[in-house]
Each structure stands twice: as structure tokens, then as C-alpha cells.
Write a protein that holds these residues in place. Structure first.
Motif, PDB file in Angstrom:
ATOM      1  N   THR A  12       1.029  -1.260  -0.055  1.00 52.77           N
ATOM      2  CA  THR A  12      -0.157  -0.087   0.064  1.00 52.77           C
ATOM      3  C   THR A  12       0.786   1.190  -0.099  1.00 52.77           C
ATOM      4  N   SER A  13       0.209   2.538  -0.053  1.00 57.03           N
ATOM      5  CA  SER A  13       1.135   3.527  -0.330  1.00 57.03           C
ATOM      6  C   SER A  13       0.526   4.434   1.245  1.00 57.03           C
ATOM      7  N   ASP A  14      -0.321   3.846   1.742  1.00 58.37           N
ATOM      8  CA  ASP A  14      -1.088   4.438   3.303  1.00 58.37           C
ATOM      9  C   ASP A  14      -1.002   3.479   4.316  1.00 58.37           C
ATOM     10  N   LEU A  15       0.202   2.994   4.784  1.00 55.78           N
ATOM     11  CA  LEU A  15       0.215   2.082   5.673  1.00 55.78           C
ATOM     12  C   LEU A  15      -0.683   2.141   6.940  1.00 55.78           C
ATOM     13  N   ARG A  16      -0.788   3.030   7.431  1.00 56.41           N
ATOM     14  CA  ARG A  16      -1.906   3.379   8.659  1.00 56.41           C
ATOM     15  C   ARG A  16      -3.344   3.191   8.088  1.00 56.41           C
ATOM     16  N   SER A  17      -3.879   3.701   7.083  1.00 54.49           N
ATOM     17  CA  SER A  17      -5.141   3.556   6.450  1.00 54.49           C
ATOM     18  C   SER A  17      -5.147   2.091   6.221  1.00 54.49           C
ATOM     19  N   ARG A  18      -4.581   1.621   5.523  1.00 51.31           N
ATOM     20  CA  ARG A  18      -4.871   0.025   5.105  1.00 51.31           C
ATOM     21  C   ARG A  18      -4.923  -0.767   6.340  1.00 51.31           C
ATOM     22  N   LEU A  19      -3.856  -0.592   7.446  1.00 52.70           N
ATOM     23  CA  LEU A  19      -4.150  -1.308   8.495  1.00 52.70           C
ATOM     24  C   LEU A  19      -5.330  -1.179   9.087  1.00 52.70           C
ATOM     25  N   ALA A  20      -6.073   0.128   9.100  1.00 51.87           N
ATOM     26  CA  ALA A  20      -7.143   0.445   9.844  1.00 51.87           C
ATOM     27  C   ALA A  20      -8.507  -0.358   8.844  1.00 51.87           C
TER      28      ALA A  20
END
Length: 85
Positions: A20-28
Motif C-alpha cells: 500500500t501507499s498508506d500503511l496506517r489507513s490500510r491497517l485500519a
């Protein structure tokens, strides 16, 4: 930045590999059940990630780990302590 990541299910110990390009968002997304594959296997926690400047490099690494057992086994062996916690 683009990221390759490994999640571990707290319920059954299963590992999941993604990029992903947005790790925090993807984890959420994974932890809230908004990702189809991981929806029923959670909760998930981030155990490992690699950062890349190029999306193509992150995607290549994800494909490498998912398609080639030797690459996957080598990585798992190298980060075993991080996965066992």
C-alpha cells in the motif's frame, strides 16, 4: 512511499502479505473488516513492513513473496522473532 507489509491474525496466527501507499489507513481497513480477504480472520496486527520509493518495487516484492516459496521462507526465517511475539 510505498510499503510491503505483513499482518498476523490474533485469532489464528495466520499471516497476510500486502502492499500500500498508506500503511496506517490500510491497517485500519484490515482491522475494521473493510477488506474482503481479512474480514473474517481478524483482528490483525502489523508485524513487519518494508518501505519503497516506487509502487512498482513494492508490488514486485509482494509478488515475489506470494509466488516464490523460497523468498517467503527466507523472510519468515529472518523475522521469526517478530512474528512469534
Amino acid at each position: 512511499m510505498h510499503y510491503l507489509y505483513i499482518l498476523k491474525s490474533r485469532s489464528n496466527g495466520q499471516l497476510y502479505i500486502g502492499q500500500t501507499s498508506d500503511l496506517r489507513s490500510r491497517l485500519a481497513q484490515h482491522t475494521s473488516g473493510r477488506s474482503p480477504y481479512t474480514k473474517t480472520r481478524g483482528p490483525w496486527e502489523l508485524r513487519y513492513y518494508e518501505a519503497y520509493r516506487s509502487k512498482d518495487d513494492a508490488m514486485h516484492r509482494e509478488r515475489q513473496l506470494k509466488r516464490f516459496a523460497k523468498s517467503y521462507a527466507m523472510l519468515i526465517s529472518r523475522i521469526k522473532a517478530s512474528l512469534d511475539r
